[in-house]
Each structure stands twice: as C-alpha cells, then as structure tokens.
Enzyme design. Structure first.
Site, short mmCIF file in Angstrom:
data_model
loop_
_atom_site.label_atom_id
_atom_site.label_comp_id
_atom_site.label_asym_id
_atom_site.label_seq_id
_atom_site.Cartn_x
_atom_site.Cartn_y
_atom_site.Cartn_z
N LYS A 1 0.85 -1.19 0.00
CA LYS A 1 0.00 0.00 0.00
C LYS A 1 0.89 1.23 0.00
CE LYS A 1 -2.28 2.14 3.04
NZ LYS A 1 -1.57 3.43 2.85
N ASN A 2 0.35 2.32 -0.63
CA ASN A 2 1.00 3.61 -0.45
C ASN A 2 -0.06 4.68 -0.24
OD1 ASN A 2 0.83 2.94 -3.39
ND2 ASN A 2 1.70 4.96 -3.72
N ASP A 3 -0.27 5.62 -1.17
CA ASP A 3 -1.04 6.83 -0.89
C ASP A 3 -2.44 6.56 -0.33
OD1 ASP A 3 1.15 7.92 -2.09
OD2 ASP A 3 0.04 9.03 -3.62
N TRP B 1 -4.36 5.78 -10.09
CA TRP B 1 -3.46 6.36 -9.10
C TRP B 1 -4.27 7.16 -8.09
CZ3 TRP B 1 1.00 8.52 -12.72
CH2 TRP B 1 1.60 7.45 -13.37
N GLU C 1 2.85 16.84 -4.81
CA GLU C 1 1.85 15.82 -5.10
C GLU C 1 0.73 15.94 -4.07
OE1 GLU C 1 3.80 12.06 -7.07
OE2 GLU C 1 4.71 12.34 -5.10
#
Length: 513
Positions: free
Chosen positions: A55-57, A115, A229
């Site tokens: 997992k990221n963002d 994304w 970002e």
C-alpha cells in the site's frame, strides 16, 4: 520364566516413563517457541497496515451513514508485478478498520491502473448517477501516449464497487508531464465543485458544476519544495474565530534542506484563486515518513470547521522497499489518524496543531504512571513495551539535552532517541542507534525548531513495532519516523545531560488490538 517376564515388564515400564518424560519435555519446550515465533511479527499493533503485499497513498476518507470510507493505493501483485488499484476499508471510530476489498480495479481498460485522486458523495446528484452516489476522480496514465489524465468512476452501492464512466478523460492533460492527484471539494461559498491538481511545482485550480466538465481557473506556484503531489484544500475556523482557507501539498524539499512531508499555507480562496498569508509554508510533520497526507472532516460533528482529521503513508520513496515486513508478505503502513486544529501564535500567524485521535484510548489495555522523576544523567524505567503512547511534562534550567531512549536493548546499545537539544534550539528524533530503513545514512535524525528560551515542554510519543510519532507541545511540531528495532528491544530510559530535568505526569498507555 516369571523372572524374565517381570524384568521385561519393568523394562517396558521404564522405557514408557522415559518416553513420556522426553515427550513432555519436548512438548513443553516446543510450545513456547511456537508461540514466540507466532508473536515475532513486525506488523503494527495499532497502525493501519496493508493486509498483504503493498500500500502507499491514502485517499481522503469520506463519511456516510455513520461510517468512514477509506480508499488507498494497493498492489496485490507486489513485489513481482506493477500497478495500483483502490482498496477499501471502513471504520466507525478511525482506529478499528474493516477490509472491504478492491473497489476500483486496475487494468480493466486501456487507461491502465488508477493512481491517487479523491472521492466525494454527490448528495444533490450533480453528476446524474443518483443522489448520494460515490464519485471518484482519479489519475490514470491513459492510452494517449501514457499521459497523466483524470478519469471518473462512480458507485451506486455506497462505495463497495465502482464503474468506469468513460474511457475518455473528464480532464485531459493540458500538455504537462506531471498532472495528477485531483483533490475535489464542494465549495459552499461559491456553490460549485473545486479541484486542486498537482502540476509539477504548481497547484492548478479547476471548477465544475457536474464533476464531468472542468474549467481551469488559476494556478499557485511553489518554490524550493521540489515536486508537489497530493494537494489538499479546505477551510477551518481558528482559535480566534477567524476562518482561513488552507492549502496543503506533499512536498519533496530534501534538496533544499526541507522536509519530504506535508507543506501548507493559510490564506484566502475566492473560488478561483488562492492567496497565501505568507510565501513560506509551514509543515504538518518534520519527520522522514509522513507522505501523501490527506485531511478530512469529522463526519459526526455538525460544526465542520472547528477540527479535522489527518493521516498519511508512513514511508519515503528514498527507501520505500527497505522494510523487514517484506518477510511477512506486506509493505505499507499509515500514521495514526490525527486530530488537527487551526491556531494562531503571538505574531498573528496561523498554524495547524495535531494530536493523536482520542479514540486510540479504546485500544489501551493497561497504563503505567510515574508522578515525578528527577533525572541527572539517565534513569531506566521498570516499564517496557513495543506499542504504547507515552506522555510527559518536562522542566529544566541548566540541562542541554533532554529526552527518552525508546525501544532500548537490554545492554542499552540499541535505542531510538527522542529529545530536545535546548541550547541548539531544536527537537529531534534520532534513529541511528537502531535498525532503520535509510541505507545511505543521510536520513537518521529529523529536527524541528524549538524555542531555546523555553525551559519546559509537553511531549506525546506513539511507539509501535516499526514506528515512532512524536508530538511536541500542542502539536505544531510532529516527527514521524520508521524504525526497525529488534523485536526484543523494549526498554525505556529517561535522560538529562548538562543538568537536572524533572519528568512529571509520566503516563505510558500500552496499546494493542
């Protein structure tokens, strides 16, 4: 014949007793080892972690019918395959989460993998998919030469599954390399949807009345914080009753000696353009591992302007794949959810103050308290642990370096240091004396300004299996860092160098699911 039979019986009996003894010893020895092996995990005790793989963002959680819906970027093919999709989790209290599986899958059309973006509840059916439809606008690297463009997905089953609205973008790429992470809010003051976009070092603003057709209104350029970002736009009421618009971004300021976390400005937004109060941003976190941060409303409160919540991905792209959890088939953790409030200082400048969400107390299973401890040198506590919240008030007059050695080994050689270097005027978290992810050795000690004339501080520290989050004072300064101590390192030592410090109201709440 009888004597032989008797001797044979005795031999059998003796062999049986010896066998039973050996079996019992082996079973007794094996059982704790098996239990210890089961418990020997780097999975966080109370932080949100990926159920498996990657997992990221995080995506900004939304509140609907008493439930927070949280989506995050997930890769079920990691580490052998690419592409993220949106996985879904729900909670009623922001500390206990239920996995709901993948909501927006990857590679279902030529636009590729979804994304970051944002999801909103379309209460008034502005997009035409029905009242209270969940609408997500996400970045996808489209079939159009791999450009980053924005696509709409919608859900009519309360966010469980999403359908692609069109293979054509609702916001095409205007001709820039970086064009991603749309953050959408409903602007009550101007009766329209507003989108903030990350466009290199600029934040672009767009408006729409139906979430499908977007028009550019203005841009806000940043300086000396690198590529930005995951923009964030919201308004809050400060402690002096002033209402301020806040603009946040995930910054990459390392090259300029700044943080790679969440930078923000207070200011005004007229529905088309943002006007900052000052050119230099403030920072919501000074650590190395608080990226892709999002803020969101307290859904249960009628007054939406008094406070918000925040969380972020606890990792850093400089070493994102350096973690012992890979041996347990997962890589990815979030910070705890924080409550943030808008305050002002003596100079009239506005800042966000953060503290751990109060619901963490639901997970406390025991508490150790120390009313007052005078320390000149070092004092090791009887209390130990690897997942807890520590709070203390500290006062000093002559001391120069004051703080805690956490996750300390029995020989006191390994530890994480949290402290105030009073004369130098900064707070710090130093992870160089324990396992940590930065193999270059450059990102070992995070620092944040501290008023050297101040001889007291309140500190709140969250310790978990692979993380330390430190809240200084009212939470204007926070450090969030990954650490990888040996699992058996659980000691806590107070230290005061250059003089005596008094540690008062020391409270250690042991936390676990």
């Amino acid at each position: 014949m009888k004597k032989k039979h008797k001797r044979h019986v005795l031999l059998l009996f003796a062999a049986g007793v010896i066998g039973l003894f050996i079996y019992t010893v082996v079973s007794w020895v094996d059982r704790p080892l098996t239990k210890e092996k089961e418990d020997a995990s780097y999975r966080a005790a109370y932080h949100f972690t990926s159920p498996d793989h990657w997992k990221n963002d995080p995506q900004k959680p939304i509140y609907f019918k008493g439930v927070y819906h949280y989506y995050y970027l997930y890769n079920g093919d990691y580490p052998d395959g690419n592409g993220t999709e949106w996985r879904h989790a729900t909670s009623t209290d922001l500390v206990n989460w239920q996995d709901q599986g993948v909501a927006i899958p990857k590679y279902t059309n030529e636009n590729g993998d979804p994304w970051s973006g944002s999801v909103v509840v379309d209460e008034n059916n502005t997009a035409g998919f029905g009242h209270n439809a969940f609408i997500a606008v996400v970045t996808q690297p489209s079939k159009n030469g791999g450009q980053q463009e924005q696509f709409l997905w919608y859900s009519t089953d309360e966010g469980k599954t999403f359908t692609s609205y069109s293979e054509e973008p609702v916001l095409p790429n205007p001709g820039t390399k970086d064009f991603r992470d749309p953050k959408i809010i409903w602007d009550d003051q101007h009766d329209k949807w507003v989108m903030a976009m990350a466009e290199g070092t600029k934040i672009g603003f767009y408006e729409s009345h139906n979430l499908k057709d977007w028009q550019y209104t203005s841009g806000f350029s940043t300086e000396n914080i690198g590529l930005v970002e995951c923009p964030d736009l919201f308004f809050m009421r400060a402690d002096d009753r002033t209402v301020k618009w806040m603009l946040g971004v995930s910054a990459n300021g390392k090259a300029a000696g700044k943080s790679n976390t969440y930078a923000y400005w207070s200011g005004d937004f007229d529905g088309k353009e943002f006007f900052p109060d000052q050119s230099e941003p403030e920072w919501l976190d000074y650590g190395f591992d608080w990226y892709g941060g999002v803020t969101f409303e307290d859904g249960a409160e009628q007054d939406k302007q008094q406070k918000r919540y925040a969380l972020a991905w606890m990792n850093n792209w400089d070493y994102a794949h350096e973690t012992p959890t890979m041996e347990e088939n997962f890589n990815g953790m979030d910070s705890v959810v924080r409550e943030i409030q808008l305050k002002h200082d003596s100079r009239g400048q506005y800042y966000l103050a953060a503290q751990p969400v109060a619901a963490l107390d639901k997970l406390v299973h025991s508490t150790d308290t120390y009313e007052e401890i005078e320390v000149n040198g070092a004092e090791t506590l009887k209390t130990t642990g690897d997942s807890y919240q520590l709070e203390a008030d500290i006062t000093w007059s002559e001391a120069t370096n004051i703080g805690f050695r956490l996750r300390e080994s029995a020989d006191q050689e390994r530890h994480v240091d949290v402290g105030i270097l009073s004369e130098a005027g900064y707070s710090y978290v130093n992870r160089s004396f324990t396992g940590q992810p930065d193999q270059t050795g450059h990102l070992l000690e995070s620092r944040a300004p501290f008023d050297s004339s101040n001889k007291k501080v309140h500190i709140t520290i969250l310790v978990d299996k692979t993380s330390v989050e430190v809240f200084i004072g009212d939470g204007k300064v926070v450090h969030s860092n990954l650490v990888f101590p040996e699992l058996e390192d659980q000691g806590i030592t107070l230290f005061s160098e250059g003089g005596t410090s008094v540690f008062s109201n020391v409270k250690i709440k042991h936390i676990g699911q």
